[in-house]
Structure formats: C-alpha cells, structure tokens
Write a protein that holds these residues in place. Structure first.
Motif, mmCIF file in Angstrom:
data_model
loop_
_atom_site.group_PDB
_atom_site.id
_atom_site.type_symbol
_atom_site.label_atom_id
_atom_site.label_comp_id
_atom_site.label_asym_id
_atom_site.label_seq_id
_atom_site.Cartn_x
_atom_site.Cartn_y
_atom_site.Cartn_z
ATOM 1 N N SER A 408 7.297 54.943 31.390
ATOM 2 C CA SER A 408 5.875 55.263 31.477
ATOM 3 C C SER A 408 5.081 54.501 30.429
ATOM 4 O O SER A 408 4.015 53.936 30.720
ATOM 5 C CB SER A 408 5.659 56.772 31.320
ATOM 6 O OG SER A 408 4.311 57.113 31.513
ATOM 7 N N VAL A 409 5.582 54.450 29.212
ATOM 8 C CA VAL A 409 4.903 53.739 28.125
ATOM 9 C C VAL A 409 4.815 52.247 28.435
ATOM 10 O O VAL A 409 3.750 51.626 28.281
ATOM 11 C CB VAL A 409 5.630 53.964 26.780
ATOM 12 C CG1 VAL A 409 5.068 53.028 25.708
ATOM 13 C CG2 VAL A 409 5.515 55.414 26.340
ATOM 14 N N GLU A 410 5.917 51.663 28.876
ATOM 15 C CA GLU A 410 5.945 50.224 29.174
ATOM 16 C C GLU A 410 4.938 49.863 30.257
ATOM 17 O O GLU A 410 4.198 48.876 30.145
ATOM 18 C CB GLU A 410 7.355 49.808 29.599
ATOM 19 C CG GLU A 410 8.378 49.853 28.465
ATOM 20 C CD GLU A 410 9.795 49.574 28.963
ATOM 21 O OE1 GLU A 410 9.974 49.443 30.195
ATOM 22 O OE2 GLU A 410 10.706 49.485 28.116
ATOM 23 N N LEU A 411 4.908 50.668 31.325
ATOM 24 C CA LEU A 411 4.011 50.384 32.448
ATOM 25 C C LEU A 411 2.553 50.609 32.055
ATOM 26 O O LEU A 411 1.669 49.846 32.457
ATOM 27 C CB LEU A 411 4.375 51.257 33.639
ATOM 28 C CG LEU A 411 5.716 50.915 34.310
ATOM 29 C CD1 LEU A 411 6.168 52.053 35.217
ATOM 30 C CD2 LEU A 411 5.579 49.621 35.113
ATOM 31 N N SER A 430 -2.908 58.292 25.566
ATOM 32 C CA SER A 430 -3.181 59.373 24.625
ATOM 33 C C SER A 430 -2.097 60.447 24.708
ATOM 34 O O SER A 430 -1.555 60.890 23.689
ATOM 35 C CB SER A 430 -4.553 59.978 24.917
ATOM 36 O OG SER A 430 -4.817 61.074 24.074
ATOM 37 N N LEU A 431 -1.754 60.863 25.932
ATOM 38 C CA LEU A 431 -0.711 61.881 26.120
ATOM 39 C C LEU A 431 0.653 61.388 25.656
ATOM 40 O O LEU A 431 1.415 62.121 25.020
ATOM 41 C CB LEU A 431 -0.639 62.277 27.589
ATOM 42 C CG LEU A 431 -1.758 63.153 28.141
ATOM 43 C CD1 LEU A 431 -1.510 63.453 29.607
ATOM 44 C CD2 LEU A 431 -1.887 64.449 27.355
ATOM 45 N N LEU A 432 0.962 60.130 25.984
ATOM 46 C CA LEU A 432 2.255 59.572 25.595
ATOM 47 C C LEU A 432 2.371 59.462 24.072
ATOM 48 O O LEU A 432 3.441 59.703 23.494
ATOM 49 C CB LEU A 432 2.452 58.201 26.257
ATOM 50 C CG LEU A 432 2.612 58.228 27.789
ATOM 51 C CD1 LEU A 432 2.570 56.811 28.351
ATOM 52 C CD2 LEU A 432 3.918 58.910 28.179
ATOM 53 N N SER A 433 1.265 59.111 23.413
ATOM 54 C CA SER A 433 1.263 59.048 21.947
ATOM 55 C C SER A 433 1.482 60.428 21.356
ATOM 56 O O SER A 433 2.183 60.593 20.341
ATOM 57 C CB SER A 433 -0.063 58.471 21.433
ATOM 58 O OG SER A 433 -0.241 57.139 21.892
ATOM 59 N N LEU A 434 0.892 61.444 21.986
ATOM 60 C CA LEU A 434 1.067 62.820 21.533
ATOM 61 C C LEU A 434 2.532 63.231 21.616
ATOM 62 O O LEU A 434 3.079 63.844 20.684
ATOM 63 C CB LEU A 434 0.203 63.753 22.384
ATOM 64 C CG LEU A 434 0.262 65.242 22.036
ATOM 65 C CD1 LEU A 434 -0.375 65.491 20.662
ATOM 66 C CD2 LEU A 434 -0.443 66.066 23.106
ATOM 67 N N ILE A 435 3.173 62.882 22.729
ATOM 68 C CA ILE A 435 4.586 63.216 22.921
ATOM 69 C C ILE A 435 5.457 62.533 21.868
ATOM 70 O O ILE A 435 6.434 63.103 21.373
ATOM 71 C CB ILE A 435 5.037 62.804 24.338
ATOM 72 C CG1 ILE A 435 4.319 63.673 25.379
ATOM 73 C CG2 ILE A 435 6.548 62.940 24.492
ATOM 74 C CD1 ILE A 435 4.521 63.204 26.812
#
Length: 493
Positions: A408-411, A430-435
């Motif tokens: 998900s991050v890469e894409l 933003s959500l991925l950074s939170l995780i």
C-alpha cells in the motif's frame, strides 16, 4: 387491406410506464397496485375524452392510440398534470410517476391490437423520458408545434434499440403541474443544516438514458468526476457523492433534496452513450427560487469526454459567479488519464471496492491492473490499488498484514509522484504514516488533503481519526463535524 386480415394505418401512439415500479412494488405491493389501478383509470378517462382508445395495459405499462397526434400530445399533458396533483397527496416514497412517449407513425392493425415501428418508437421515447414528463418524436412535433400552447426542447437524434435510423426527440416543457418540470422553492427555515456562506451544491447521479443497465457505471462515473472537480474549489461547498447519490432512482423533488442536504443549488443531468459518441445534458437549479440558472446539451466523441466534464464543471462555477485562481483552473483541467477505456475500468473498480468484502478487494485489484495495463501512468488506478491493500490489512483479509501495508505504501508513493494534487492520496499516506507511528508525518499529509479537497468529506473524516490518534481531540471533533456536514448520510466508524 393487407394479407392475412392485417391492415396498415397512420396513428398517434401514446406509450407510458411507471418510473421505479419495481422499487414501489418491493416496498408496498398492495398499496402500489391500488395506486396503479386508480391512476390507470384516470389515464383511461383522459384518453377517451381526447378521442383515443387504450390498446393494452399490462403491469405498469399503458399503450393507447389516437387518430390525431394533437389530441395524443394534449392528452399526455393532461395526464401528467392530474397525476402530479394526485401525487401531492402521497408521501414521497409512495408517489407514482409515469413517463410518457408520443409518436406519429405507421402501424399494423390486427383485430384490436397494433404493432410495428410506430409502436416501438413510442415505447423507446417513453424510456428516454424523465419521470413526470412527456417526450415526442420529430414526426409528432411537426404536427403539433404550432397547434398547442406548449413549449418544446429539441433533444436531438437518438439511436435506439431495434430502430434502424436515429429518431428526433423533443421534450415537452410547458407542462403545468408535471413533477419533472415544476420546481417548488425550498425553504431556508426547513433546511436540515444552515446554508453555507459560500455557494453550496449537490450534484445528483446523472440518469442513464441508454436503457442498458450495463451503462449505469458511465452515468455514475461522469457525475462523480464533476463532484470531484467542484470539491477542489475552496470557494464552494459540495455535498459528498454518497449523500447526493442517495436520491438516485427515487422520485424526489429538488426542493426536498435542497432542504435535507442544506444546499442552495442542485445539478442534475442525463447521459446517453451510443458506440463512440456520448450525449450529456445538464441543468443547474437554484432551489431557493425554483429557477433554472443554466442548462446545456453536449454531443461529443468519447475521446473528448474528459475535456467536456471539465467544461461542465467550469460552466457551473461561472453560473454561480465563483472566481477561480489560475491554479484552480489548472486543477479543473487536469485529468489523471485521457483514455476512456482505462477510466471505465477504474469507475467499475471503485463500485466494487466500496462493497468492502474480501472478494471485492480481489476483483477491484484485477480491474485496476487492467486499467494500468492500458495506461501505466494512471495515478488514480494506482491509488485505488493501494487502498485495496490497506483495506486487506485493516480488515484481516491478508495472510501478511505487514506485506499488504508495504504494498500500500509503495503504490501510494508512486501515485503521489504522478499526481500530488489529489487529496485522497494524501489521506491514504496520512493513515499509513499513522500506522507506522509517524504522527508528525500523518498530520502533515492530513492537512495537505484538507487544503486540496476542502469539500472532500472522506478526507475530513480520515484526518479526524488521525488527529484523534495523535491526541488533538478538539480539532478531531471539528473535522468530524465538517465531514458530517459535507456527507449527512455518512456512518462514522
């Protein structure tokens, strides 16, 4: 007299059916049958008064013939007027709205039945027509134009199923009392929410005029594109797609939509695709006055679709006297792909994605891959692909949460490199950074999303979650309140 007891004649044909009949039957079968019977009796009375006869009336359909096309059109107008008045006495969910088509053409008569293209064209006109309205063919228009105190809108030529040549279609406009043409002013006092100080608008799901359910995605995708373009403009308030689409397929008045969503303006329209051509009609209504501020019909090649959608969005801003900066005009004119086939795949993929099931994520990914095979630089397809992996990790659809999040991050990063002006990609980052535990980056990306999409309800909602998880409770509440205002029918989770 033709062979086998058949004879041909010229007749005016009136064809009518109920819009949303299956929904009405599903909600209240007995009540629907009762209303339908009463309405058909009223229609039959008007037909007899105008010297016509009912040929057949199966289910929600009614077919009648007249010796005079003038009397047929006059009858159609009278029917819509009376039915609109009767509907005023019914609750919104029980209103029964008919569509009527009138054609003058050659028919074959056998005993009391009639057949042929004259009948088929009337039925096709009815399917093109909006609920509460009347559409007539070019041949009918030629005979009634100067003989009835009515106004007409030329909808141009339509290619319809099983009819060799395109048919010219006219919409009857001056139809007093008809639900589709009468816009009652909305009341500020009855608004569910205070009207925003900036121009506020709800873009309804455009009607699919093809008669083919497989083309529904096209009408939805076009509506969504217009919503997205308008939601990028800080000087406007745009209701979320999922709230305005709540009224899809329902006989709901502009007045009600305005009051329930708390917006002043409503944009509605229709879409008809035929081979490599597309016809889009759109009209902007001021719900507070009931007046039509702007309307237009466009006939374009599919390859020009994206330029056309930007043109419609721009026409709305001009009608609402919204001044755009140079940067905002650039964003309106920037599409993520110019390939119609790739765009079509993504629209279909989104509709599957939002079902949020495990198999839905698999299917959505497959469709995104097809879009990317056509256009490898399609940022929105990469973004949806990234979201499917995020949902897999979030809902436990994957054997490896870490692997899904990494994908998900890469894409998402690839998508933002191609288009950093999309608020949705910043919401995901933003959500991925939170995780990942990077609260500072999560808040930074969330703020970018809000700046880029001031009317993006989902961006506000997701940023509210990020702020809450980061300990900024007061601002988190404000974000969620804004999300609820933009999307009144949302479900916070």
């Amino acid at each position: 007299m033709a062979k086998n007891g058949l004879k041909r004649k010229l007749a005016a044909i009136l064809s009518a059916d109920v819009e949303g009949y299956s929904r009405l039957m599903g909600n209240d079968e007995a009540g629907t049958i009762h209303t339908l019977t009463a309405y058909k009796e009223a229609m039959t009375a008007h037909i007899k008064q105008n010297h016509g006869r009912v040929v057949d009336a199966p289910g929600d359909n009614l077919l009648a013939e007249f010796a005079s096309v003038v009397e047929a059109v006059q009858c159609a107008v009278e029917i819509q007027r009376e039915l609109a008045e009767r509907n005023e006495e019914l609750p919104e969910e029980r209103k029964m709205v008919f569509r009527i088509g009138v054609n003058l053409g050659d028919v074959v008569e056998e005993k009391d039945r009639i057949y042929g293209d004259g009948v088929n064209i009337a039925a096709r006109l009815e399917s093109i027509c909006e609920g509460g309205g009347v559409c007539i063919s070019g041949t009918a228009f030629e005979h009634v134009e100067k003989k009835l105190d009515l106004e007409y809108e030329d909808l141009g030529h339509y290619e319809v199923k099983n009819i060799e040549k395109p048919i010219r279609v006219y919409r009857v406009l001056s139809n007093p009392g008809a639900a589709a043409h009468q816009v009652e002013p909305a009341s500020v006092e009855k608004m569910a929410f205070p009207l925003p100080e900036k121009p506020s608008i709800a873009v309804l799901a455009f009607d699919n005029m093809s008669g083919d359910p497989e083309q529904e995605y096209l009408a939805d995708g076009i509506s969504e594109n217009i919503i997205t373009a308008l939601s990028y403009i800080p000087e406007m308030f745009v209701t979320a797609r999922n709230s305005s689409f709540t009224y899809k397929g329902k006989p709901v008045k502009v007045q009600q939509i305005s009051e329930e969503l708390g917006v002043r303006y409503v944009l509605e329209g229709s879409v008809l695709k035929s081979e490599d051509k597309v016809r889009i009609t759109a009209q902007l209504i001021d719900a507070l006055t009931g007046g039509h501020m702007w309307s237009e019909r466009y006939d374009r090649d599919l390859k020009d679709l994206f330029t056309l959608l930007d043109k419609i969005a721009m026409a709305v801003t001009v009608a609402l006297q919204v001044e755009l900066t140079d940067g905002e005009q650039v964003r309106l004119g920037t599409g993520s792909t110019l390939n119609f086939e790739a765009w079509s795949y993504l629209v279909k993929g989104k509709s599957i994605f939002y079902k949020f099931g495990k198999e839905d994520m698999v299917r959505a990914r497959e469709i995104c891959e097809k879009a990317l095979k056509i256009d490898p630089e399609y940022a929105n397809a990469l973004l949806l692909l990234a979201w499917t992996h995020k949902i897999d990790a979030h809902l436990g659809y994957t054997d490896s949460k870490e692997k899904s999040l990494k994908l998900s991050v890469e894409l998402a990063k690839k998508s933002v490199e191609m288009n950093d002006k999309d608020p949705n990609v910043h919401s995901l980052l933003s959500l991925l950074s939170l995780i990942q535990g990077d609260h500072e980056k999560a808040v930074e990306e969330g703020r970018k999303a809000i700046v880029l999409g001031p009317s993006e309800a989902e961006s506000h909602l997701l940023f509210g979650e990020v702020l809450y998880q980061s300990g900024n409770f007061e601002e988190a509440v404000k974000m969620c309140e804004t999300a609820l205002r933009l999307h009144p029918y949302t479900q916070l989770y």
